[in-house]
Design a protein around this motif. Structure first.
Motif, PDB file in Angstrom:
ATOM      1  N   THR B 159       0.791  -1.182  -0.070  1.00 11.48           N
ATOM      2  CA  THR B 159      -0.020   0.118   0.030  1.00 11.48           C
ATOM      3  C   THR B 159       0.975   1.351   0.091  1.00 11.48           C
ATOM      4  N   GLU B 160       2.251   1.147   0.520  1.00 10.08           N
ATOM      5  CA  GLU B 160       2.908   2.471   0.596  1.00 10.08           C
ATOM      6  C   GLU B 160       3.808   2.751  -0.500  1.00 10.08           C
ATOM      7  N   PRO B 161       4.144   3.586  -1.038  1.00  9.60           N
ATOM      8  CA  PRO B 161       5.086   3.925  -2.190  1.00  9.60           C
ATOM      9  C   PRO B 161       6.472   3.400  -1.736  1.00  9.60           C
ATOM     10  N   GLY B 162       6.858   3.445  -0.579  1.00  9.34           N
ATOM     11  CA  GLY B 162       7.995   2.998  -0.118  1.00  9.34           C
ATOM     12  C   GLY B 162       8.065   1.437  -0.209  1.00  9.34           C
ATOM     13  N   GLN B 163       7.173   0.681   0.084  1.00 11.17           N
ATOM     14  CA  GLN B 163       7.081  -0.907  -0.131  1.00 11.17           C
ATOM     15  C   GLN B 163       7.095  -1.254  -1.578  1.00 11.17           C
ATOM     16  N   ILE B 164       6.613  -0.395  -2.449  1.00 15.55           N
ATOM     17  CA  ILE B 164       6.618  -0.652  -3.676  1.00 15.55           C
ATOM     18  C   ILE B 164       7.942  -0.518  -4.447  1.00 15.55           C
ATOM     19  N   LEU B 165       8.513   0.598  -3.937  1.00 23.83           N
ATOM     20  CA  LEU B 165      10.080   0.804  -4.498  1.00 23.83           C
ATOM     21  C   LEU B 165      10.934  -0.352  -3.806  1.00 23.83           C
ATOM     22  N   GLY B 196      -0.986  -0.215  -4.288  1.00 20.47           N
ATOM     23  CA  GLY B 196      -1.611   1.117  -4.041  1.00 20.47           C
ATOM     24  C   GLY B 196      -2.409   0.909  -2.893  1.00 20.47           C
ATOM     25  N   SER B 197      -3.167   2.100  -2.383  1.00 29.32           N
ATOM     26  CA  SER B 197      -3.665   2.064  -1.418  1.00 29.32           C
ATOM     27  C   SER B 197      -5.227   2.425  -1.602  1.00 29.32           C
ATOM     28  N   MET B 198      -5.991   1.373  -0.642  1.00 25.05           N
ATOM     29  CA  MET B 198      -7.274   1.394  -0.503  1.00 25.05           C
ATOM     30  C   MET B 198      -8.056   2.711  -0.066  1.00 25.05           C
ATOM     31  N   PRO B 205       1.466   5.688  -5.839  1.00 23.27           N
ATOM     32  CA  PRO B 205       2.720   6.271  -6.400  1.00 23.27           C
ATOM     33  C   PRO B 205       2.679   6.648  -7.719  1.00 23.27           C
ATOM     34  N   ALA B 206       3.978   7.296  -8.136  1.00 24.82           N
ATOM     35  CA  ALA B 206       3.741   7.867  -9.560  1.00 24.82           C
ATOM     36  C   ALA B 206       3.628   6.768 -10.473  1.00 24.82           C
ATOM     37  N   ALA B 207       3.197   7.255 -11.619  1.00 20.27           N
ATOM     38  CA  ALA B 207       2.810   6.577 -12.829  1.00 20.27           C
ATOM     39  C   ALA B 207       4.109   5.286 -13.223  1.00 20.27           C
ATOM     40  N   ASP B 208       5.207   6.054 -13.247  1.00 19.26           N
ATOM     41  CA  ASP B 208       6.426   5.045 -13.672  1.00 19.26           C
ATOM     42  C   ASP B 208       6.634   3.945 -12.694  1.00 19.26           C
ATOM     43  N   VAL B 209       6.436   4.302 -11.437  1.00 19.84           N
ATOM     44  CA  VAL B 209       6.593   3.107 -10.343  1.00 19.84           C
ATOM     45  C   VAL B 209       5.589   2.085 -10.681  1.00 19.84           C
ATOM     46  N   LEU B 210       4.226   2.756 -10.673  1.00 24.62           N
ATOM     47  CA  LEU B 210       3.167   1.639 -10.955  1.00 24.62           C
ATOM     48  C   LEU B 210       3.624   1.009 -12.141  1.00 24.62           C
ATOM     49  N   VAL B 225      -2.602  -6.172  -9.384  1.00 26.50           N
ATOM     50  CA  VAL B 225      -3.851  -5.182  -9.323  1.00 26.50           C
ATOM     51  C   VAL B 225      -3.421  -4.047  -8.876  1.00 26.50           C
ATOM     52  N   LEU B 226      -4.261  -2.890  -9.523  1.00 19.59           N
ATOM     53  CA  LEU B 226      -4.007  -1.568  -8.988  1.00 19.59           C
ATOM     54  C   LEU B 226      -5.134  -1.132  -8.007  1.00 19.59           C
ATOM     55  N   ALA B 227      -4.693  -0.823  -6.604  1.00 18.01           N
ATOM     56  CA  ALA B 227      -5.729  -0.428  -5.976  1.00 18.01           C
ATOM     57  C   ALA B 227      -5.791   1.043  -5.636  1.00 18.01           C
ATOM     58  N   LEU B 228      -6.966   1.501  -5.908  1.00 20.25           N
ATOM     59  CA  LEU B 228      -7.425   2.846  -5.763  1.00 20.25           C
ATOM     60  C   LEU B 228      -8.393   3.329  -4.775  1.00 20.25           C
ATOM     61  N   PRO B 229      -8.165   4.557  -4.187  1.00 20.37           N
ATOM     62  CA  PRO B 229      -8.990   5.024  -2.820  1.00 20.37           C
ATOM     63  C   PRO B 229     -10.133   5.909  -3.307  1.00 20.37           C
TER      64      PRO B 229
END
Lengths: 313, 428
Positions: B159-165, B196-198, B205-210, B225-229
């Motif tokens: 859920t957090e950008p840091g986790q995805i990075l 992403g965050s629910m 996160p930014a588009a390129d990261v996703l 799966v992309l999660a959107l809040p």
């Protein structure tokens, strides 16, 4: 007394006998819950018709005798009553029963209903029920695209959620394609820390609201605590649980037509004071040439307020 | 209490103003006057905390008199000598007066303790820290054999950008904390990752990261799966722009778990091949860690089973939904769905409570800006009384389902026949 202004005040009503006094104090409309006996018989307290799982306080119009008395009063006073059917969700077998209850209320002269469950809105639409819907702020409609999903010939008013800012409200109003809609914003009391449309917790006689459970804030890694001030809510202070008085001029200019004074179940004296104060502020706002002039005019009211603001100004 | 006066062909529902053991007063509109005096019986429903009792009085068993005439109503009084009524009324009056005394004399937790057995004193007992609390919860997980032996598909939430990075910087299918150190059979079944965050648009996160995250997942045979809040109006354009940057570059049938009606509408209109999962926040139900004290039965059927819902979900291109393990077995959905566990959402704020607390010193303060956030939730959290098993993460309040990671039969009961994915949602 009413000032004959464009910006209207809608006030929460917990008991029929308060209606005349609320209208005299300056309310243009009231909203109230009505739970008929057959609902309790079928579903008891655990499946609330309108988000009030409460038996021991006057927060609802008790039953049909009271509803009919209320309607007679609205005819004489010329200030309508809106009925809330605003639970966040219902079960499939409840939709036909609610539709029946609504039809009976229509027969008794009520036309306006606050609805928060999209499923109920869809059901009533499909069933061809002829009412005027006030889409609750708790329907989880937070942007114009979501509003478009719930647009319907039945739609009469959009109630904006407490957490929307004035620019966000303005954006929704400007984007609306639905001619003649009314727009309502919260102005006083019960500004919850959480979003009501995303609140899944119980609100009943025997448990405190979840937002009143004690909490601490801390750094996750170090465990270091953060000092927080937990505000004391003194009901004697105007707007102690949330106030948007300073924003009235801005709300008026962005297209809001109705201001909501929350208070189903509040003490009558507190509600009367609240309605009178907001009526006075509305009158000042309507005669003020600008927001800054309005703020200057209500400076004395602001000095004694709770500073628990609904809207950042 | 409610009294229903019955004639041969109509009912007149009246709530009392005042109750005694001999009768009650009530108000009626003028047009009911004749009917009330010609009723054949009255059925009086007494509602107690956990049950209802009906007392039926034939017309011969009571008298009704006019107490007063007022402008909009007549005030009447019903009196009866029937023992059945007297007993029921005595019980109700006692219940009301006991409650009123408690409400006057006690703080709310103590009232809850007296009436429900809620342990009020424990509201002052906190774990030593958020991380100690979570460690304690997870260390008491003892997965039964079902978790290893049953066939199921599982997913993780980053859920957090840091986790995805962090996920992007590791080679191979290594997941960041807290998943890296989480030893549980469910980890062997992971074939899907939510990015992403629910609950919060600032955690997207930014588009390129996703795009990189989705590409890496696909390379590793994982389904992204992309999660959107939920998204407020002024932020909608930013999220819309983000979707326009990434969705044309992802597979046509990209799956999104969406928690905002407006975003669902936008995605369905512009990317009709995308697979839309109705996010857990939009599947509304009662979710409260204190439910066991209320002894309530869970609902028998989900709201979405109503025909009106089904048709509109279909019109919006929603082909799957989400549910959450919430310490009760709840009826499964009839359309394919993902089951989130062990944390279940109870409350979410869009004026982030954490930001308000850190910026103003009060959880109910006003955040400085709606459109900018420095993501303090990656470092701070709310701690709640330990016995309630709940945690304040990001802009939301979650309950922790203590059975969910241990008892597979319980999870299976929540899955029914249509759940095709278990989604693990741990916090750092």
């Amino acid at each position: 007394m009413k000032g004959g202004t464009d910006l209207k005040i809608t006030a929460g009503l917990g008991r029929v006998e308060d209606y005349p006094a609320f209208i005299h104090a300056g309310a243009d409309e009231v909203f109230c819950g009505y739970v008929p006996d057959r609902w309790y018989e079928h579903f008891n307290m655990s499946s609330p018709l309108n988000r009030r799982e409460v038996r021991y306080a006057h927060v609802q119009i008790g039953s049909r005798n009271e509803l009919k008395i209320l309607h007679s009063m609205t005819e004489d006073f010329g200030a309508p009553a809106v009925l809330t059917m605003n639970a966040l969700f219902y079960l499939p077998n409840q939709y036909p029963i609610i539709a029946d209850i609504i039809q009976q209320c229509v027969q008794d002269g009520f036309q306006d209903f606050i609805i928060a469950d999209p499923g109920l809105l869809f059901y009533l639409q499909d069933a061809g029920v002829q009412i005027r819907v006030h889409l609750s702020g708790e329907a989880c409609v937070m942007n114009p695209q979501a509003l478009a999903i719930f647009d319907s010939p039945m739609l009469r008013r959009i109630i904006f959620h407490r957490h929307l800012t004035i620019p966000e409200i303005e954006c929704c109003i400007r984007s609306s394609m639905h001619e003649g809609l009314e727009y309502e914003a919260f102005i006083l009391n019960e500004r919850c820390h959480f979003h009501g449309g995303l609140c899944s917790t119980v609100h009943c006689d025997d448990l405190a609201p979840m937002c009143q459970i004690p909490y601490r804030c801390e750094n996750i890694a170090s465990g270091e605590p953060i000092e927080l001030t937990v505000s004391e809510q003194d009901p004697a202070v105007f707007g102690s649980t949330g106030c948007g008085l300073c924003a009235i001029h801005d709300l008026m200019t962005c297209g809001i037509t109705h201001l909501k004074v929350v208070g189903r179940g509040n003490y009558t004296d507190c509600m009367l004071r609240d309605i009178q104060m907001i009526r006075h502020a509305v009158t000042v706002a309507e005669s003020s040439p600008s927001a800054s002039a309005y703020l200057e005019s209500v400076r004395s009211l602001r000095d004694s307020c709770s500073h628990n603001c609904y809207y950042a100004i | 209490m409610c009294a229903v006066f019955e004639t041969a062909d109509a009912q007149y529902e009246c709530s009392p103003e005042d109750i005694s053991i001999l009768g009650f007063t009530f108000r009626i509109p003028p047009e009911w006057r004749t009917a009330i005096f010609t009723c054949r019986q009255v059925v009086i429903h007494f509602y107690y905390p956990s049950r209802m009792q009906a007392v039926i009085l034939p017309a011969s068993a009571y008298t009704v008199t006019v107490e007063a005439e007022e402008p909009y109503f007549s005030r009447l009084r019903l009196e009866t000598g029937r023992n059945e009524y007297t007993q029921a009324a005595r019980l109700l009056i006692s219940d009301i007066s006991t409650y009123t005394e408690m409400k006057t004399d006690l703080e709310m937790p103590e009232l809850s303790e007296k009436r429900l057995g809620y342990p009020a004193v424990k509201e002052q007992c906190f774990s030593s820290s958020v991380s100690a609390q979570q460690s304690s919860w997870l260390s008491s997980v003892h997965p039964d054999t079902g978790w290893s032996q049953e066939c199921y598909s599982s997913a993780l939430c980053l859920t957090e950008p840091g986790q995805i990075l962090s996920y992007l910087t590791h080679s191979g299918p290594t997941f960041p904390e807290p998943y890296a150190s989480f030893s549980h059979p469910i980890m062997q079944h992971v074939d899907t990752v939510y990015f992403g965050s629910m609950s919060c648009p600032f955690l997207i996160p930014a588009a390129d990261v996703l795009l990189d995250a989705c590409a890496k997942a696909a390379d590793e045979n994982l389904h992204p799966v992309l999660a959107l809040p939920p998204v407020m109006s002024l932020d909608f354009e930013r999220i819309q722009h983000l979707l326009d940057q990434i969705l044309p570059r992802l597979p046509k049938h990209q799956e999104l778990s969406v928690n905002d009606w407006g975003l669902i509408r936008y995605i369905h209109a512009h990317y009709p091949s995308a697979v839309i999962e109705l996010g857990p926040l939009l599947n509304r139900s009662t979710r409260d860690v204190r439910m066991p004290y209320l002894h309530r039965e869970p609902p028998q059927e989900p709201s979405f089973h109503a025909d009106a819902w089904k048709r509109h979900l279909s019109d919006l291109g929603i082909t799957r939904a989400s549910s959450q393990c919430q310490e009760q077995t709840i009826p499964p959905l009839s359309l394919p769905f993902s089951l989130f566990l062990p944390f279940f959402q109870m409350n979410t704020s869009l004026q982030c409570t954490l930001r308000c607390a850190l910026e103003t010193g009060s959880r109910g303060g006003q955040p400085s800006s709606r459109l900018q956030c420095s993501r303090p939730c990656t470092s701070y959290a709310f701690l709640y009384p330990d016995f309630l098993h709940m945690t304040g993460r990001q802009n939301a309040l979650y309950g922790y389902d203590r059975k969910a990671l241990s008892d597979f039969d319980y999870v299976r009961a929540n899955m029914g026949n249509t759940c095709d994915r278990i989604v693990l949602n741990l916090f750092r």
